[in-house]
Design a protein around this motif. Structure first.
Motif, short mmCIF file in Angstrom:
data_model
loop_
_atom_site.label_atom_id
_atom_site.label_comp_id
_atom_site.label_asym_id
_atom_site.label_seq_id
_atom_site.Cartn_x
_atom_site.Cartn_y
_atom_site.Cartn_z
N LEU A 576 -11.48 -58.86 74.12
CA LEU A 576 -11.12 -57.62 73.45
C LEU A 576 -12.35 -56.95 72.86
CD1 LEU A 576 -7.87 -58.71 71.53
CD2 LEU A 576 -8.04 -57.44 73.68
N PRO A 577 -12.38 -55.62 72.83
CA PRO A 577 -13.50 -54.93 72.17
C PRO A 577 -13.56 -55.30 70.70
CG PRO A 577 -12.26 -53.42 73.55
CD PRO A 577 -11.47 -54.68 73.49
N ALA A 578 -14.77 -55.26 70.14
CA ALA A 578 -14.96 -55.65 68.75
C ALA A 578 -14.16 -54.78 67.80
CB ALA A 578 -16.45 -55.60 68.40
N ALA A 579 -14.13 -53.46 68.08
CA ALA A 579 -13.41 -52.55 67.18
C ALA A 579 -11.92 -52.86 67.17
CB ALA A 579 -13.65 -51.10 67.61
N VAL A 580 -11.36 -53.23 68.33
CA VAL A 580 -9.94 -53.57 68.40
C VAL A 580 -9.66 -54.85 67.63
CG1 VAL A 580 -8.06 -54.21 69.97
CG2 VAL A 580 -9.64 -52.37 70.59
N GLU A 581 -10.54 -55.84 67.74
CA GLU A 581 -10.36 -57.08 67.00
C GLU A 581 -10.38 -56.83 65.50
OE1 GLU A 581 -12.14 -60.59 69.88
OE2 GLU A 581 -13.45 -59.70 68.37
N VAL A 582 -11.32 -56.02 65.04
CA VAL A 582 -11.41 -55.73 63.60
C VAL A 582 -10.16 -55.00 63.13
CG1 VAL A 582 -12.69 -54.46 61.84
CG2 VAL A 582 -13.92 -55.73 63.60
N ALA A 583 -9.71 -53.99 63.89
CA ALA A 583 -8.52 -53.24 63.50
C ALA A 583 -7.30 -54.14 63.44
CB ALA A 583 -8.29 -52.08 64.46
N ALA A 584 -7.12 -54.99 64.47
CA ALA A 584 -5.97 -55.91 64.47
C ALA A 584 -6.04 -56.87 63.29
CB ALA A 584 -5.91 -56.67 65.79
N TYR A 585 -7.22 -57.40 63.02
CA TYR A 585 -7.39 -58.33 61.89
C TYR A 585 -7.06 -57.64 60.57
CZ TYR A 585 -9.69 -61.67 58.77
OH TYR A 585 -9.96 -62.57 57.77
N ARG A 586 -7.56 -56.43 60.37
CA ARG A 586 -7.31 -55.71 59.12
C ARG A 586 -5.82 -55.36 58.99
NH1 ARG A 586 -11.85 -56.90 56.35
NH2 ARG A 586 -13.73 -55.96 57.23
N ILE A 587 -5.18 -54.91 60.09
CA ILE A 587 -3.77 -54.52 60.03
C ILE A 587 -2.90 -55.73 59.67
CG2 ILE A 587 -1.80 -53.79 61.46
CD1 ILE A 587 -3.72 -51.88 62.89
N VAL A 588 -3.14 -56.87 60.33
CA VAL A 588 -2.35 -58.06 60.02
C VAL A 588 -2.60 -58.51 58.60
CG1 VAL A 588 -1.97 -60.47 60.63
CG2 VAL A 588 -2.22 -58.77 62.44
N SER A 589 -3.87 -58.51 58.15
CA SER A 589 -4.18 -58.94 56.79
C SER A 589 -3.49 -58.05 55.76
CB SER A 589 -5.70 -58.92 56.58
OG SER A 589 -6.35 -59.79 57.48
N GLU A 590 -3.55 -56.73 55.97
CA GLU A 590 -2.91 -55.80 55.04
C GLU A 590 -1.39 -55.97 55.06
OE1 GLU A 590 -2.55 -53.04 52.14
OE2 GLU A 590 -4.45 -53.79 52.93
N ALA A 591 -0.82 -56.17 56.25
CA ALA A 591 0.62 -56.35 56.35
C ALA A 591 1.07 -57.62 55.64
CB ALA A 591 1.05 -56.37 57.81
N LEU A 592 0.32 -58.72 55.81
CA LEU A 592 0.66 -59.96 55.12
C LEU A 592 0.54 -59.80 53.61
CD1 LEU A 592 -1.04 -62.63 57.43
CD2 LEU A 592 1.39 -62.11 57.24
N THR A 593 -0.46 -59.09 53.16
CA THR A 593 -0.61 -58.85 51.73
C THR A 593 0.59 -58.07 51.19
OG1 THR A 593 -3.02 -58.84 51.95
CG2 THR A 593 -2.08 -57.80 49.98
N ASN A 594 1.05 -57.05 51.93
CA ASN A 594 2.22 -56.27 51.51
C ASN A 594 3.48 -57.13 51.48
OD1 ASN A 594 0.74 -53.91 51.23
ND2 ASN A 594 1.13 -53.25 53.33
N VAL A 595 3.60 -58.04 52.43
CA VAL A 595 4.78 -58.91 52.45
C VAL A 595 4.81 -59.79 51.21
CG1 VAL A 595 5.86 -60.86 53.64
CG2 VAL A 595 5.01 -58.92 54.96
N VAL A 596 3.67 -60.38 50.86
CA VAL A 596 3.60 -61.26 49.69
C VAL A 596 3.86 -60.48 48.41
CG1 VAL A 596 2.08 -62.75 48.34
CG2 VAL A 596 2.07 -62.89 50.84
N LYS A 597 3.34 -59.25 48.32
CA LYS A 597 3.47 -58.48 47.09
C LYS A 597 4.84 -57.84 46.91
CE LYS A 597 -1.40 -57.19 46.45
NZ LYS A 597 -2.35 -56.04 46.37
N HIS A 598 5.42 -57.32 48.01
CA HIS A 598 6.57 -56.43 47.86
C HIS A 598 7.85 -56.88 48.59
CE1 HIS A 598 3.57 -53.68 46.26
NE2 HIS A 598 2.91 -53.70 47.41
N ALA A 599 7.75 -57.66 49.65
CA ALA A 599 8.91 -57.85 50.52
C ALA A 599 9.89 -58.90 50.03
CB ALA A 599 8.45 -58.21 51.94
N ALA A 600 9.43 -59.89 49.25
CA ALA A 600 10.28 -61.01 48.84
C ALA A 600 10.89 -61.68 50.07
CB ALA A 600 11.37 -60.55 47.88
#
Length: 684
Positions: A576-600
């Motif tokens: 995978l291109p480096a930019a795609v890897e970084v974007a996927a990593y950031r999106i998953v990290s941010e989504a997991l953070t939102n789940v822990v903070k808000h989703a219960a």
């Protein structure tokens, strides 16, 4: 044969027998005999009943228990029998046969119950029941009022009912204890009450229409068309001031329209475009009325100006020449003008689309284009209110309206490439709001053209804002890196250099001091290395290079596993291109953070699938979801921006089963999916 299946047979047999008797009586009597009995041909009177009988048979054949169908059958039988009895007095009086008084009694006193049948039809159609709730007493009162005239005709003396003295004997059942003058006054009052009940029944039809569902409204519009046709036939007969055959034909046309419309409305209301039929009938009637008036005026003026100078043949030739050369084009222009006045420019499809294109071309921003679209639709369809709602890039709604809002409206979605981008709101009431299939096609053309322009403008605005955010973010990163290098790493390295220089000077004179200075320099270098690692991590997470995307995401999942159960699945994450890897990593990290903070949530499923042209990232939890009134925060906006930086898309949805799903498509090939969730379309 059961009673339900016997009904249509009885109705058909009675109607055919009555009409057959009417034809035979007309053939067996002369005009002089009918004139002596003060009657007209019976067949013309019975024929409308046959039309209603056909409608009743069709309805009862399909729906044997239909109340309106049985009401039609009752009215049809009474009408045809009334017609047959209307022809009997002339035959019986000429041959000294009995029954003429009964025929006069039925025609003169019972025939008025047909008006009550009409009122009952208006009140019961199409459900077979009166209006419910507070309008039910009004319906009962109107139905009772419709019986005023028939009842009064049954009780009034012969001298009041039969002003021409038709019966030979008496037809009175019960004589009122009043004088003829009082009885006549009561009869006139009963006539007003019964005719007023027809108007009230029409008003209750309008009330039913306002509270009806879509199918019932369509059924009522078929009845509306029949009512319009009846009114037009009556007005035509009154305007032409003719009787005999022409009046009979007009009556037959009115009854035929009623029979056909009621039958279609009860059985197949969706058979034709009734809205277009109503609008066309009204428009044609108005155009015809205007044209006829102008015709009469032109002929009267021509006769007045040249009638004395030319003979009848010359006047006729001159009027024909003027009509063909001058008045023909004028008449066509006049008809088009009246249609445009009533229905707008919906007949000029090309002109409407080109006018909207010109408006949109001169409108710069979306705030200017939305009112232009609302005004164009209002002008094209001649409606008083139009509102346009368009989804803004931030998730909000941009709106523009034309004219005051009515009490009841209908919404039409505006789509662009299969994605809803807004809606168009129009009135429900009024014949101008009745859109035919052709009108709906024109509306789709207008909305499609406007949607492309508005969507392009929104995308351009969104692109500009995204560029500004990228530039600002890039400058903020440069400023932060510069500050970290200048204020943090630079002084540390400068201090290390000074300590090493001092340690070198103290090696010979004070070896212990030199060792202390070297130890301090080593500590400062370690701190500087930590700063370098932090800077490098901000630029690109080292775990992506050390472990790879899948392992790095599993590492992120392990960090939050104490809060929520995370399952990571990955397919085809190779090269995978480096930019795609970084974007996927950031999106998953941010989504997991939102789940822990808000989703219960109790569990999260992370799924990555690499196709031929794009990487699809999905993070789905089983938490409480996002409320419809929640405004997108910085975290959700950053998810979308990271995907859009690569030309992809990211959406956050709440499925019906609960939870929240973050789904992103990150393209890296030549083809870019146009909707989320179709990343493999070009590869399949």
């Amino acid at each position: 044969m059961s009673r339900l299946t016997l009904g249509p047979v009885v109705v058909t047999t009675t109607a055919i027998a009555a009409v057959g008797a009417s034809v035979w009586l007309d053939l067996a009597t002369t005009s002089a005999e009918r004139a002596l009995a003060l009657t007209e041909p019976a067949t013309a009177t019975a024929l409308p009943g046959v039309l209603l009988a056909i409608a009743a048979v069709v309805v009862l054949h399909a729906r044997p228990r239909d109340t309106v169908g049985w009401l039609l059958a009752l009215v049809a039988v009474a009408w045809t029998v009334d017609g047959a009895l209307y022809g009997w007095p002339a035959y019986s009086l000429a041959r000294d046969l009995p029954g003429s008084d009964f025929a006069y009694w039925f025609v003169g006193r019972v025939g008025a119950f047909l008006l009550s049948g009409l009122v009952a039809l208006l009140l019961l159609y199409p459900t077979g029941r009166l209006l419910t709730g507070r309008w039910r007493p009004a319906g009962v009162a109107v139905l009772v009022a419709s019986l005023a005239l028939p009842t009064m005709l049954l009780l009034a003396p012969d001298s009041v009912v039969f002003t021409r003295g038709e019966p030979v004997g008496s037809t009175e059942i019960v004589r009122l204890p009043f004088s003829d003058a009082t009885a006549e006054l009561l009869l006139r009052l009963a006539q007003v009450v019964t005719l007023g009940s027809i108007v009230a029944a029409v008003a209750l039809v309008w009330v039913r229409h306002r509270g009806a569902g879509p199918r019932e409204r369509t059924q009522l519009r078929w009845l509306l068309w029949a009512g319009i046709m009846c009114v037009l036939m009556v007005l035509a007969g009154a305007t032409l001031s003719v009787g005999g055959t022409v009046t009979t034909v007009l009556l037959d046309l009115a009854v035929a329209a009623l029979a056909v419309s009621v039958t279609i409305g009860l059985l197949r209301p969706e058979l034709g475009d009734v809205d277009a039929l109503v609008a066309w009938t009204l428009t044609t009637a108005v155009v015809a009325a205007v044209v006829v008036l102008v015709d009469v005026a032109v002929l009267a003026a021509g006769s007045e100006l040249m009638g004395d100078r030319l003979d009848e043949r010359d006047v006729t030739v001159l009027v024909l020449v003027l009509a063909v050369v001058v008045y023909g084009p004028l008449r066509s222009w006049l008809g088009s003008g009246v249609r445009r006045l009533l229905l707008g420019r919906r007949g000029d499809r090309y002109g409407a689309v080109s006018a909207l294109a010109a408006r949109l071309e001169t409108s710069g921003t979306v705030d200017e284009q939305l009112p232009a679209l609302a005004g164009a639709v209002a002008e094209t369809f001649k409606v008083r209110h139009v509102r346009v709602d368009v989804l803004a890039p931030d998730g909000g709604m941009l709106s523009a309206s034309h004219g005051p809002a009515p009490a009841e409206v209908q919404a039409i979605d505006i789509a662009y490439q299969g994605q809803q981008v807004g809606r168009l709101v129009l009135p429900v009431q009024g014949f101008r709001s009745m859109l035919s299939h052709r009108d709906q096609g024109l509306l789709v053309d207008l909305v499609r053209q406007a949607a492309v322009a508005i969507r392009a403008r929104l995308l351009a605005t969104e692109l500009q804002e995204s560029r500004e955010r990228l530039v600002l973010g890039r400058e903020d990163d440069r400023r932060r890196i510069r500050r970290d290098l200048h204020d943090g790493l630079g002084p540390v390295l400068g201090g290390v250099a000074l300590r090493l220089q001092a340690a070198g000077n103290a090696i010979d004179a004070d070896p212990g001091r030199a060792r202390e200075l070297v130890a301090l320099a080593r500590t400062e270098v370690s701190g500087a290395l930590d700063d370098v690692r932090r800077l490098v991590h901000d630029l690109r997470p080292p775990a992506l290079d050390d472990l790879g995307l899948e392992a790095a995401l599993r590492q992120q999942a392990d960090r939050v596993r104490s809060e929520v159960d995370v399952a990571v699945r990955a397919e085809g994450l190779v090269g995978l291109p480096a930019a795609v890897e970084v974007a996927a990593y950031r999106i998953v990290s941010e989504a997991l953070t939102n789940v822990v903070k808000h989703a219960a949530a109790g569990a999260v499923d992370v799924h990555l699938e690499a196709g031929a042209t794009a990487l699809t990232v999905s993070v789905a939890d089983n938490g409480r979801g996002i409320g419809p009134d929640v405004t997108a925060g910085v975290g959700l906006l950053s998810l979308r921006e990271r995907a859009e930086e690569l030309g992809g898309r990211c959406e956050v949805t709440c499925p019906d089963g609960g939870g929240t799903t973050v789904r992103a498509v990150l393209p890296y090939g030549t083809a870019v999916p146009d909707t989320v969730g179709t990343s493999e379309r070009s590869s399949r």
